[in-house]
Design an enzyme around this catalytic site. Structure first.
Site, PDB file in Angstrom:
ATOM      1  N   PRO A  93       0.846  -1.245  -0.333  1.00 14.31           N
ATOM      2  CG  PRO A  93      -0.293  -1.071   2.459  1.00 14.31           C
ATOM      3  CD  PRO A  93       0.372  -1.788   0.790  1.00 14.31           C
ATOM      4  CD  GLU A 120       1.984  -4.797  12.058  1.00 14.27           C
ATOM      5  OE1 GLU A 120       2.252  -3.671  11.153  1.00 14.27           O
ATOM      6  OE2 GLU A 120       1.256  -5.063  11.345  1.00 14.27           O
ATOM      7  NE  ARG A 158     -10.906  -8.500 -18.580  1.00 12.58           N
ATOM      8  CZ  ARG A 158     -11.222  -7.010 -18.941  1.00 12.58           C
ATOM      9  NH1 ARG A 158     -10.266  -6.275 -19.404  1.00 12.58           N
ATOM     10  NH2 ARG A 158     -12.454  -6.647 -19.488  1.00 12.58           N
ATOM     11  CG  ASP A 173     -12.218  -3.293 -21.190  1.00 10.43           C
ATOM     12  OD1 ASP A 173     -13.254  -3.529 -21.073  1.00 10.43           O
ATOM     13  OD2 ASP A 173     -11.263  -3.790 -20.913  1.00 10.43           O
TER      14      ASP A 173
END
Ligand code: ADE
Length: 257
Positions: A93, A120, A158, A173
């Site tokens: 993140p 962590e 994909r 898309d």
């Protein structure tokens, strides 16, 4: 064939993309292959310890450097057999969130190694020694990198030639440059009239008209309207046609009234 190696304490999680849907079919058709490496398998001691307490104190555990290093080296060696020098992607993140352009860039690589952290995080020396790029899938924290790695792999696979049965689907898309960066228009299928708790729920008549030019126009306008309502910031980066600018004015007007 694209070759993806994944370093993870939970290889069985990857059954989710290996066993179902278009990713599974593409795997069967050898469009791509997946090989998981468990750092636990590279630990000699009986306890198979892959994590330890953080230096400096604090809550949680940190993944140890050596088992991760061994697993990454095993993955590198496998790729080397196919003359691929893979980039190592660490799911975290602590990175800029992934965009369509990143997925397209990564899907062009012949081979990639995905490094999934737990707890962590991982010993920073592994990041320094091995990681070429950190990728986040959004500004929220998952309990590990596995789901994020699967998101990236699914999105890449994909796009590969022959994976979607309709060749146009991937370029059409939402977000795709081929759709000029607009969100997708709504979709409908049979029946024409759907009985929803006694109410007649119908399909927009233009879609039943057979007039392909009118249908294309309607879809474009709906895409524009959705984008303006849901993600107006996406419109800032786009060059719209005169027709689209007129529609946009109409859409804004009808929203005010
Ligand atoms: N690991 C934990 N949270 C993550 C996120 N949002 N993206 C990528 N990897 C992660």
């Amino acid at each position: 064939m694209k070759r993806y190696d994944v370093v993870t304490l939970f290889p069985e999680m990857f059954d989710a993309i290996a066993d179902s849907g278009v990713t599974r079919r593409a795997l069967d058709e050898k469009v791509w292959e997946l090989k998981c490496w468990n750092p636990r398998d590279f630990v000699r001691n009986v306890h198979k310890t892959v994590d330890d307490r953080p230096f400096g104190g604090g809550p949680g555990m940190v993944m140890k450097a050596e088992p991760l290093h061994q697993a990454i080296e095993a993955a590198r060696q496998r790729q080397q057999q196919f003359e691929v020098v893979p980039q190592v992607i660490y799911l975290s993140p602590q990175a800029r969130p992934l965009k369509d352009a990143d997925v397209r860039r990564l899907s062009a690589e012949e081979g990639l190694i995905f490094l999934c952290g737990r707890y962590e995080g991982i010993d920073e020396r592994v990041v320094q020694a091995h990681v070429d790029e950190e990728v986040s899938i959004g500004d929220y924290v998952l309990s590990g990198g596995e789901l994020a790695a699967m998101v990236v792999i699914d999105a890449m696979v994909r796009l590969l030639p022959g994976v979607l049965n309709d060749g146009a689907s991937a370029v059409e898309d939402s977000y795709s440059p081929a759709r000029h960066g607009l969100l997708d228009h709504p979709h409908y299928t049979r029946p024409e009239v759907w009985d929803l708790a006694g109410e007649r729920s119908v399909v927009p008549p233009v879609l039943l008209s057979g007039n392909h030019a009118e249908i294309a126009k309607w879809r474009r306008r709906m895409a524009l309207e959705r984008t303006w309502r849901r993600r107006p910031e996406l419109l800032a980066g786009l060059t719209l046609s005169k027709q689209e600018l007129r529609w946009l004015e109409e859409i804004k007007q009808s929203h005010q009234s």
